[in-house]
Write a protein that holds these residues in place. Structure first.
Motif, PDB file in Angstrom:
ATOM      1  N   ASP A  33     -14.224   3.331  19.622  1.00 29.11           N
ATOM      2  CA  ASP A  33     -15.628   3.178  20.023  1.00 29.11           C
ATOM      3  C   ASP A  33     -16.603   3.519  18.898  1.00 29.11           C
ATOM      4  O   ASP A  33     -17.736   3.015  18.883  1.00 29.11           O
ATOM      5  CB  ASP A  33     -15.923   4.066  21.230  1.00 29.11           C
TER       6      ASP A  33
ATOM      7  N   THR B 223      -4.552   2.816  27.037  1.00 35.19           N
ATOM      8  CA  THR B 223      -5.683   2.352  26.228  1.00 35.19           C
ATOM      9  C   THR B 223      -5.697   0.847  26.003  1.00 35.19           C
ATOM     10  O   THR B 223      -6.710   0.310  25.565  1.00 35.19           O
ATOM     11  CB  THR B 223      -5.656   3.030  24.851  1.00 35.19           C
TER      12      THR B 223
ATOM     13  N   SER C 168      -5.031   9.629  24.133  1.00 37.76           N
ATOM     14  CA  SER C 168      -5.751   8.420  24.569  1.00 37.76           C
ATOM     15  C   SER C 168      -7.249   8.587  24.394  1.00 37.76           C
ATOM     16  O   SER C 168      -7.952   7.656  23.990  1.00 37.76           O
ATOM     17  CB  SER C 168      -5.408   8.105  26.023  1.00 37.76           C
ATOM     18  N   GLU C 169      -7.743   9.787  24.711  1.00 44.30           N
ATOM     19  CA  GLU C 169      -9.173  10.051  24.512  1.00 44.30           C
ATOM     20  C   GLU C 169      -9.541   9.926  23.037  1.00 44.30           C
ATOM     21  O   GLU C 169     -10.558   9.331  22.676  1.00 44.30           O
ATOM     22  CB  GLU C 169      -9.524  11.452  25.014  1.00 44.30           C
TER      23      GLU C 169
ATOM     24  N   THR D 295      -9.472   6.208  22.015  1.00 43.27           N
ATOM     25  CA  THR D 295     -10.638   5.503  22.548  1.00 43.27           C
ATOM     26  C   THR D 295     -11.895   5.845  21.756  1.00 43.27           C
ATOM     27  O   THR D 295     -12.709   4.969  21.423  1.00 43.27           O
ATOM     28  CB  THR D 295     -10.837   5.856  24.034  1.00 43.27           C
ATOM     29  N   ARG D 296     -12.039   7.126  21.421  1.00 41.45           N
ATOM     30  CA  ARG D 296     -13.217   7.550  20.657  1.00 41.45           C
ATOM     31  C   ARG D 296     -13.206   6.960  19.251  1.00 41.45           C
ATOM     32  O   ARG D 296     -14.243   6.554  18.720  1.00 41.45           O
ATOM     33  CB  ARG D 296     -13.276   9.077  20.628  1.00 41.45           C
TER      34      ARG D 296
END
Length: 598
Positions: free
Chosen positions: A146, A88, A138-139, A142-143
């Motif tokens: 964001d 990330t 990681s998802e 990232t979310r």
């Protein structure tokens, strides 16, 4: 399996005010992975009851970016922390990988061979499971980044009594009492009752996240339980979410819990007791949440420091005989009665013996032959996050109540800040940390303190020095950019068969009545593709109710259990069902509606 992870330091662009984002991801794996926490007494997972999740809370002011990751796992992991940072680009200093220390989740993802080998019922580092965890976390990170937006936060504390107990009281009471007036209450103040809560709201008033820190072992369920679960923490989440609504992302970190167990009624380990204790903790957290609204601020100071401390100043690590006997509430049959394994049978020793009262398992000469030093943790991560006037201190050990108090006192003396929250099993798992007084008694906790009686003093000094260096808007990293891991690998994640199989029913539903430690449930079977072909971190089952067949509950709840019964046969169980009137109900599994029941 040898691999190197690189984590280049990336400085974030400055922002105005406080920005925050939160996300939740599902980390439930397929059946077949060994469960961690009960060592050889654990069971291989055959399904799940309530899902395993990772929650990410992201905070940034100025150039300081924090990501507090809360996982339903045994502990953090240096492999996961560094791999997520690499994936990330998030700064290592601010990436805090914590856990609830549930004993109901798989192991095999840690950064040391010792605990990949012995924390679970089967050994080895599973690269496929680890890759899955890295991708999911990681998802989520990232979310969270964001979706961040202007926010306000507050940190508060309350006390929770009656739901926990000290499981190693003869060792605990050897600690000196600073205030003699409290001495008669030692048996009743042997736990850390402090529950901390970090509340984060958007500036528009919408709740974003709730982070609980509390010290209690994730051992509400027995060693014989064979489904993945978050143990009592699952019920903490459910109770807190029910009271706060679905909007905030709710997660938890383990506090100073090494000698603290859930206050189960004798012989009643199971979901009934886990629910009682977990919901009590969740209710206390919800009450605290409500009181924090006037304290919310949009200008808290943030800072972060991360250090990987070497163990050269500590004795060569060694496992103690008391470890084999097991902890008080989960003792190894027969062995726990035999010296030197029996709790409270310390070894006569000289003042120069680096391991003091510990009976080194197999002797100081033989153990290094069987268990060479390279298998033990040799790098200890220490992390400090400054959130307003609160310091969150993360360390890789299971820390006893009094050892945690000493770490907190050292940090307070170094920084002048009184609100120090010490958390266990952060960023790696490295066994236990007791005080020298507790260690001298050689209960399970002392036998599992790898680095001898000076471990707590060493940790306190490391945390205090790092905390003193972390000021407002500081991001301090005292760790190499690259780190190499060499871990014996073994795959447990099931292979895909890509068989073209559609689900089909396997008989009618049946009712199983309540027992002393287990709630009643309805159960129904079905046939499906092999476990490796199903996506276990996505919804599989739900309960619908007539008329209209509306969804009553799905498998995100602790009330639904899905398990693999072998030969492509699966079972779905609805626990503690609330059947009303003469309505009909039915299970729906992977889109297939099974036969109604009532």
């Amino acid at each position: 399996m040898r691999f190197t992870l690189a984590t280049p330091e990336i400085r974030r662009e400055p922002v105005e005010g406080l920005l925050a984002g939160a996300a939740e991801v599902d980390i439930t794996p397929p059946p077949g992975l060994p469960k961690a926490g009960y060592s050889r007494n654990a069971r291989t997972g055959v399904g799940y009851r309530g899902r395993l999740r990772a929650r990410v809370l992201h905070l940034q002011t100025g150039t300081t970016a924090l990501a507090i990751v809360q996982c339903d796992l045994l502990g953090g992991s240096a492999v996961l922390q560094r791999a997520v940072a690499a994936a990330t680009g998030f700064p290592l200093a601010g990436l805090f990988l914590g856990a609830t220390h549930t004993h109901g989740a798989p192991g095999q993802f840690l950064g040391t061979d010792l605990y990949n080998g012995f924390a679970s019922n089967r050994p080895g580092f599973d690269p496929v499971w680890t890759k899955f965890l890295v991708a999911q976390i990681s998802e989520g990170l990232t979310r969270a980044v964001d979706t961040r937006r202007p926010a306000r936060l507050a940190v508060g504390a309350t006390e929770v009594w009656g739901l926990t107990r000290n499981r190693s009281l003869p060792a605990h009471v050897r600690n000196p009492v600073p205030d003699q007036r409290t001495a008669p209450q030692r048996a009743y103040a042997a736990v850390n009752p402090r529950l901390h809560l970090l509340r984060v709201d958007g500036t528009d008033g919408d709740p974003l996240a709730a982070l609980v820190v509390f010290g209690v072992h994730g051992t509400g369920l027995p060693m014989s339980n064979s489904v993945y679960n978050a143990d009592l923490w699952a019920y903490v989440y459910e109770e807190l979410q029910a009271r706060l609504g679905p909007a905030p992302v709710v997660g938890a970190l383990q506090g100073t819990h090494a000698d603290v167990a859930p206050a189960l009624r004798p012989g009643r380990a199971g979901d009934v007791e886990a629910a009682r204790i977990g919901r009590g903790i969740g209710a206390a957290a919800a009450d605290l949440w409500a009181t924090l609204e006037p304290e919310l601020r949009d200008d808290p100071a943030l800072g972060a420091g991360f250090r990987e401390a070497g163990t050269e100043a500590l004795p060569t690590p060694a496992l103690g005989a008391a470890l084999i006997a097991g902890a008080y509430e989960n003792e190894t049959p027969v062995v726990h009665r035999i010296p030197p394994f029996r709790a409270g049978t310390p070894k006569p020793h000289s003042a120069t013996d680096p391991h003091g009262a510990k009976w080194v398992l197999g002797s100081r000469w033989l153990q290094p032959v069987v268990m060479p030093a390279r298998r033990f943790p040799r790098t200890l991560p220490v992390q400090v996050l400054r959130i307003g006037s609160t310091l969150l201190v993360g360390q890789p050990f299971e820390i006893t109540v009094d050892a945690g108090r000493r770490v907190a006192s050292a940090v307070t003396a170094a920084t002048g800040l009184d609100d120090v929250v010490v958390t266990s099993v952060a960023n790696e798992y490295a066994g236990y940390c007791t005080t020298p007084e507790e260690y001298s008694r050689q209960h399970y906790e002392g036998g599992h303190t790898l680095y001898g009686p000076g471990t707590a003093k060493f940790l306190a000094a490391q945390a205090a020095e790092l905390a003193a260096a972390v000021g407002d808007d500081d991001m301090i990293t005292e760790a190499p950019i690259q780190r190499t891991f060499d871990l014996p690998a073994r795959r447990y994640w099931p292979e895909r068969s890509d068989a073209l199989v559609d689900p089909r029913p396997a008989g009618p539903a049946r009712f199983v009545d309540v027992t002393a430690d287990q709630d009643a449930y309805w159960e129904q079977g079905w046939y499906d593709a092999p476990p490796g072909d199903l996506t276990w971190n996505e919804p599989i089952a739900r309960v619908e109710r007539a008329p209209g067949w509306e969804t009553l509950i799905d498998d995100s709840s602790c009330a639904l259990e899905v398990r693999y019964a072998g030969k492509n046969r699966y079972l779905v169980r609805w626990h503690a069902p609330e059947l009303r009137d003469d309505r009909e109900y039915r299970f729906v599994v992977r889109g297939l509606a099974l036969r109604p029941f009532n």
